[in-house]
Design a protein around this motif. Structure first.
Motif, PDB file in Angstrom:
ATOM      1  N   GLU A  11       0.012 -15.637   9.270  1.00  0.00           N
ATOM      2  CA  GLU A  11      -0.881 -14.492   9.098  1.00  0.00           C
ATOM      3  C   GLU A  11      -0.449 -13.786   7.811  1.00  0.00           C
ATOM      4  O   GLU A  11       0.671 -13.275   7.741  1.00  0.00           O
ATOM      5  N   VAL A  12      -1.321 -13.810   6.816  1.00  0.00           N
ATOM      6  CA  VAL A  12      -0.991 -13.192   5.524  1.00  0.00           C
ATOM      7  C   VAL A  12      -1.756 -11.886   5.372  1.00  0.00           C
ATOM      8  O   VAL A  12      -2.944 -11.814   5.666  1.00  0.00           O
ATOM      9  N   HIS A  13      -1.025 -10.858   4.954  1.00  0.00           N
ATOM     10  CA  HIS A  13      -1.677  -9.594   4.607  1.00  0.00           C
ATOM     11  C   HIS A  13      -1.620  -9.431   3.103  1.00  0.00           C
ATOM     12  O   HIS A  13      -0.532  -9.438   2.522  1.00  0.00           O
ATOM     13  N   ALA A  14      -2.781  -9.306   2.474  1.00  0.00           N
ATOM     14  CA  ALA A  14      -2.823  -9.172   1.023  1.00  0.00           C
ATOM     15  C   ALA A  14      -3.506  -7.860   0.660  1.00  0.00           C
ATOM     16  O   ALA A  14      -4.630  -7.597   1.102  1.00  0.00           O
ATOM     17  N   GLU A  15      -2.823  -7.041  -0.117  1.00  0.00           N
ATOM     18  CA  GLU A  15      -3.445  -5.798  -0.579  1.00  0.00           C
ATOM     19  C   GLU A  15      -4.487  -6.128  -1.632  1.00  0.00           C
ATOM     20  O   GLU A  15      -4.234  -6.905  -2.555  1.00  0.00           O
ATOM     21  N   ILE A  16      -5.651  -5.527  -1.473  1.00  0.00           N
ATOM     22  CA  ILE A  16      -6.754  -5.826  -2.386  1.00  0.00           C
ATOM     23  C   ILE A  16      -6.657  -4.920  -3.613  1.00  0.00           C
ATOM     24  O   ILE A  16      -6.436  -3.716  -3.485  1.00  0.00           O
ATOM     25  N   LEU A  17      -6.821  -5.534  -4.789  1.00  0.00           N
ATOM     26  CA  LEU A  17      -6.643  -4.807  -6.060  1.00  0.00           C
ATOM     27  C   LEU A  17      -7.838  -3.929  -6.423  1.00  0.00           C
ATOM     28  O   LEU A  17      -8.496  -4.168  -7.424  1.00  0.00           O
ATOM     29  N   THR A  18      -8.064  -2.922  -5.608  1.00  0.00           N
ATOM     30  CA  THR A  18      -9.135  -1.981  -5.962  1.00  0.00           C
ATOM     31  C   THR A  18      -8.488  -0.738  -6.565  1.00  0.00           C
ATOM     32  O   THR A  18      -7.294  -0.513  -6.392  1.00  0.00           O
ATOM     33  N   HIS A 123     -10.280 -11.184   7.384  1.00  0.00           N
ATOM     34  CA  HIS A 123     -10.930  -9.919   7.720  1.00  0.00           C
ATOM     35  C   HIS A 123     -10.369  -8.749   6.924  1.00  0.00           C
ATOM     36  O   HIS A 123      -9.324  -8.858   6.289  1.00  0.00           O
ATOM     37  N   LEU A 124     -11.108  -7.656   6.955  1.00  0.00           N
ATOM     38  CA  LEU A 124     -10.746  -6.452   6.210  1.00  0.00           C
ATOM     39  C   LEU A 124     -10.054  -5.447   7.111  1.00  0.00           C
ATOM     40  O   LEU A 124     -10.410  -5.313   8.277  1.00  0.00           O
ATOM     41  N   GLU A 125      -9.092  -4.747   6.550  1.00  0.00           N
ATOM     42  CA  GLU A 125      -8.485  -3.639   7.280  1.00  0.00           C
ATOM     43  C   GLU A 125      -7.852  -2.666   6.290  1.00  0.00           C
ATOM     44  O   GLU A 125      -8.026  -2.807   5.084  1.00  0.00           O
ATOM     45  N   GLU A 126      -7.158  -1.667   6.807  1.00  0.00           N
ATOM     46  CA  GLU A 126      -6.491  -0.707   5.925  1.00  0.00           C
ATOM     47  C   GLU A 126      -4.995  -0.807   6.144  1.00  0.00           C
ATOM     48  O   GLU A 126      -4.535  -1.095   7.243  1.00  0.00           O
ATOM     49  N   ASP A 127      -4.223  -0.549   5.088  1.00  0.00           N
ATOM     50  CA  ASP A 127      -2.768  -0.590   5.203  1.00  0.00           C
ATOM     51  C   ASP A 127      -2.269   0.695   5.861  1.00  0.00           C
ATOM     52  O   ASP A 127      -3.002   1.678   5.974  1.00  0.00           O
ATOM     53  N   THR A 128      -1.007   0.664   6.288  1.00  0.00           N
ATOM     54  CA  THR A 128      -0.385   1.853   6.883  1.00  0.00           C
ATOM     55  C   THR A 128       0.467   2.553   5.829  1.00  0.00           C
ATOM     56  O   THR A 128       0.681   2.020   4.747  1.00  0.00           O
ATOM     57  N   GLY A 129       1.020   3.721   6.170  1.00  0.00           N
ATOM     58  CA  GLY A 129       1.966   4.386   5.278  1.00  0.00           C
ATOM     59  C   GLY A 129       3.321   3.698   5.350  1.00  0.00           C
ATOM     60  O   GLY A 129       3.451   2.624   5.943  1.00  0.00           O
ATOM     61  N   LYS A 130       4.312   4.314   4.746  1.00  0.00           N
ATOM     62  CA  LYS A 130       5.635   3.683   4.706  1.00  0.00           C
ATOM     63  C   LYS A 130       6.702   4.679   5.129  1.00  0.00           C
ATOM     64  O   LYS A 130       6.715   5.807   4.656  1.00  0.00           O
ATOM     65  N   LEU A 131       7.585   4.258   6.020  1.00  0.00           N
ATOM     66  CA  LEU A 131       8.683   5.133   6.441  1.00  0.00           C
ATOM     67  C   LEU A 131       9.912   4.864   5.580  1.00  0.00           C
ATOM     68  O   LEU A 131      10.192   3.727   5.233  1.00  0.00           O
ATOM     69  N   VAL A 132      10.599   5.923   5.224  1.00  0.00           N
ATOM     70  CA  VAL A 132      11.849   5.791   4.478  1.00  0.00           C
ATOM     71  C   VAL A 132      12.925   6.447   5.324  1.00  0.00           C
ATOM     72  O   VAL A 132      12.853   7.627   5.638  1.00  0.00           O
ATOM     73  N   HIS A 133      13.909   5.617   5.743  1.00  0.00           N
ATOM     74  CA  HIS A 133      14.954   6.138   6.624  1.00  0.00           C
ATOM     75  C   HIS A 133      16.163   6.557   5.809  1.00  0.00           C
ATOM     76  O   HIS A 133      16.541   5.875   4.869  1.00  0.00           O
ATOM     77  N   ALA A 134      16.781   7.679   6.203  1.00  0.00           N
ATOM     78  CA  ALA A 134      18.025   8.099   5.562  1.00  0.00           C
ATOM     79  C   ALA A 134      19.140   7.257   6.174  1.00  0.00           C
ATOM     80  O   ALA A 134      19.574   7.506   7.283  1.00  0.00           O
ATOM     81  N   GLY A 135      19.566   6.215   5.456  1.00  0.00           N
ATOM     82  CA  GLY A 135      20.538   5.265   6.000  1.00  0.00           C
ATOM     83  C   GLY A 135      19.812   4.180   6.762  1.00  0.00           C
ATOM     84  O   GLY A 135      18.604   3.993   6.581  1.00  0.00           O
ATOM     85  N   GLY A 151      -4.194   3.499   4.088  1.00  0.00           N
ATOM     86  CA  GLY A 151      -5.603   3.364   3.734  1.00  0.00           C
ATOM     87  C   GLY A 151      -5.862   2.451   2.554  1.00  0.00           C
ATOM     88  O   GLY A 151      -7.021   2.268   2.150  1.00  0.00           O
ATOM     89  N   VAL A 152      -4.809   1.861   1.983  1.00  0.00           N
ATOM     90  CA  VAL A 152      -5.032   0.897   0.891  1.00  0.00           C
ATOM     91  C   VAL A 152      -5.737  -0.338   1.472  1.00  0.00           C
ATOM     92  O   VAL A 152      -5.367  -0.808   2.545  1.00  0.00           O
ATOM     93  N   PRO A 153      -6.765  -0.858   0.800  1.00  0.00           N
ATOM     94  CA  PRO A 153      -7.505  -2.002   1.358  1.00  0.00           C
ATOM     95  C   PRO A 153      -6.620  -3.234   1.517  1.00  0.00           C
ATOM     96  O   PRO A 153      -5.824  -3.557   0.645  1.00  0.00           O
ATOM     97  N   LEU A 154      -6.806  -3.895   2.639  1.00  0.00           N
ATOM     98  CA  LEU A 154      -5.981  -5.043   2.979  1.00  0.00           C
ATOM     99  C   LEU A 154      -6.888  -6.159   3.488  1.00  0.00           C
ATOM    100  O   LEU A 154      -7.879  -5.903   4.164  1.00  0.00           O
ATOM    101  N   MET A 155      -6.536  -7.398   3.167  1.00  0.00           N
ATOM    102  CA  MET A 155      -7.218  -8.548   3.776  1.00  0.00           C
ATOM    103  C   MET A 155      -6.194  -9.216   4.668  1.00  0.00           C
ATOM    104  O   MET A 155      -5.048  -9.380   4.271  1.00  0.00           O
ATOM    105  N   GLU A 156      -6.606  -9.625   5.851  1.00  0.00           N
ATOM    106  CA  GLU A 156      -5.723 -10.465   6.650  1.00  0.00           C
ATOM    107  C   GLU A 156      -6.294 -11.873   6.646  1.00  0.00           C
ATOM    108  O   GLU A 156      -7.478 -12.081   6.944  1.00  0.00           O
ATOM    109  N   ILE A 157      -5.472 -12.824   6.278  1.00  0.00           N
ATOM    110  CA  ILE A 157      -5.887 -14.227   6.188  1.00  0.00           C
ATOM    111  C   ILE A 157      -5.072 -15.005   7.212  1.00  0.00           C
ATOM    112  O   ILE A 157      -3.852 -15.114   7.097  1.00  0.00           O
TER     113      ILE A 157
END
Ligand code: ADP
Ligand code: MG
Ligand code: ZN
Length: 479
Positions: A11-18, A123-135, A151-157
């Motif tokens: 399952e590949v998730h590719a961010e779409i270059l928009t 198929h089309l979907e949206e990406d999630t945000g990113k967590l940054v952990h202290a340590g 919300g960045v556009p994503l394709m799942e292949i």
């Protein structure tokens, strides 16, 4: 115990270059200061309405067509519900029951065997945000969240379970990535996370038709890691089966430091996403005329280019594969060919000298200090005998280090000596000075001639035409 084989589906998730995100106007570019690319829509505020990004749909169709998939005239967005802080709406908009595309395939050749891997869906979907952990996550005192990616556009292949070895899985990913980059729909950057992969893998007796219990492996950020994680996981599963254990369906994480996979959650703990059609979004209707237009504008893809390089330029398969690995490299090669037309000579110089040097310097072809026209001019001098092969390499070094033009270097250094009159005197001097080798040659030791040729080359600082030197020496020493 029967022999076992592995079954792999990716399952590949590719961010779409928009430029903008999937359902709002925020910038989708990578690397901005945290939370500067956000608005009420991608932050999931109550009362907002998503609007589909037309360009993202176009790029997903472009991809699906390049993968030989069908395009659904009507597809639908659904809500995939789960709670995690990187997802402010507490659901991700994704396509579920009606994906944009199905029934595609990707073909590649591995170890001389042609393989065709089915693509179950795009198929089309949206990406999630990113967590940054202290340590490290388990012990972090605090975690921060960056919603720029949310919300960045994503394709799942999603592939069919058609892959059989880790090498095939890696080759499939390389092929798919090259296609997406050629299409300019994704930058393919695995480290920045714009091309990500989860691997599903099971083992079964060779010849079985039923699939074994699958494990989904996550958290691999390079082709190498995908291959290693699969290697490990296949061995782990095979060992378990041989030991008479039962495998459980689960999700495991690849730990690159320890080079093992570790269980993250079992099937019982699997999320129930409670998918349902998103009531804020109308069905996605794609006009056939639009699909036709997108199909007409598809560029030449790596596979077709490779075949054309073999047919038009008479290149070996290997050369064609290397030279079409990226669009930029193929364009560089063809720019050389337009200026100078010995395709195999150009191929050798690009692959061996230029790529060798660029790789060593960690540069790619776009950063080549030698533009294609200049490399072609150098090879032109070599082809017409103005310089020798050895000189061409010296010229190349100089061109790589500065922005010198080969014609200028030729003017400064002088060209190859191809004048027999000029060389005859040197040949006579060498014969006079090296009586020993001369005598050996006359007694029939052919290799003694090489020594004498070398002496003439040395006396001319490598500028004499070696073929001519050979001829002159052989003539002078003839009985
Ligand atoms: P899920 O619903 O868990 O995502 P799917 O059946 O949709 O599972 O398949 C997801 C991916 O897993 C696909 O790429 C598919 O080819 C692969 N897959 C499914 N079953 C197996 C299996 N038994 N072994 C290996 N891969 C599998
Ligand atoms: Mg899955
Ligand atoms: Zn936004």
């Amino acid at each position: 115990m029967p022999e076992l084989e592995a079954v792999i589906g990716l399952e590949v998730h590719a961010e779409i270059l928009t430029r903008s995100k999937m359902f709002c106007g925020c910038s989708a570019t990578f690397g901005a200061p945290p939370n500067t690319h956000t608005c009420p829509v991608c932050l999931g505020m109550p009362g907002v309405l998503p609007v589909v990004n037309r360009r993202a749909v176009e790029y997903a169709i472009r991809t699906a067509l390049a993968l030989h998939g069908t395009i659904a005239p009507v597809s639908r967005f659904a809500r995939k519900n789960y709670f995690y802080p990187d997802l402010p709406k507490a659901y991700q908009i994704s396509q579920y029951e009606l994906p944009l595309s199905e029934h595609g395939h990707v073909a590649f050749v591995l170890a001389g065997t042609e393989r065709r891997i089915g693509i179950r869906r795009v198929h089309l979907e949206e990406d999630t945000g990113k967590l940054v952990h202290a340590g490290i996550m388990e012990k972090a005192e605090s975690s921060l969240v960056d919603y720029n990616r949310c919300g960045v556009p994503l394709m799942e292949i999603v592939s069919e379970p058609d892959l059989r070895t880790p090498e095939e899985a890696a080759e499939y990913l390389r092929t798919l990535r090259a296609i997406l980059v050629y299409l300019e729909v994704c930058d393919g950057n695995m480290e920045e996370g714009s091309f990500r992969c989860d691997a599903n893998v099971s083992v079964r007796p060779v010849g079985a038709t039923e699939l074994g219990v699958k494990v989904e492996v996550k958290n691999m950020n390079s082709f190498r890691n995908v291959q290693r994680a699969l290697d490990y996981e296949i061995r782990r599963q095979a060992r378990a089966l041989r030991d008479g254990a039962t495998l459980v369906q689960e999700t495991r994480l690849w730990n690159a430091d320890q080079e093992i996979t570790l269980s993250m959650r079992s099937k019982e703990q699997a999320h129930d996403y409670r998918y349902f059609p998103d009531p804020d979004l109308v069905p996605l209707v794609v006009e056939p005329a639009w699909v036709d237009e997108i199909r007409r504008r598809l560029p030449e893809l790596p596979e077709a280019k490779r075949r054309r390089f073999v047919e038009d330029y008479g290149l070996p398969e290997y050369d064609a594969g290397v030279l079409t690995a990226t669009k930029e490299l193929a364009e560089y090669y063809e720019a050389c060919i337009r200026a100078q037309c010995d395709p195999k000579a150009v191929s050798n110089w690009v692959m061996v000298e230029l790529l060798g040097r660029l790789n060593k310097d960690g540069k790619d072809i776009a950063q080549s200090p030698i533009p294609p026209e200049r490399l072609a001019a150098l090879l032109g001098l070599l082809a017409k005998g103005a310089i020798s092969g050895k000189m061409a390499k010296e010229f190349f070094d100089e061109m790589y280090a500065s922005d010198a033009d080969p014609a200028e270097i030729l003017k400064a250094k002088g060209g190859q000596i191809t004048d027999a009159g000029e060389l005859e005197a040197i040949v006579r001097a060498v014969i006079a000075k090296h009586a020993g080798p001369v005598a050996e040659y006359r007694k029939g030791k052919e290799t003694a001639l090489n020594f004498l040729v070398g002496q003439v080359m040395r006396a001319t600082q490598g500028k004499a035409n070696p073929k001519l030197v050979n001829e002159l020496l052989a003539k002078a020493l003839a009985p």
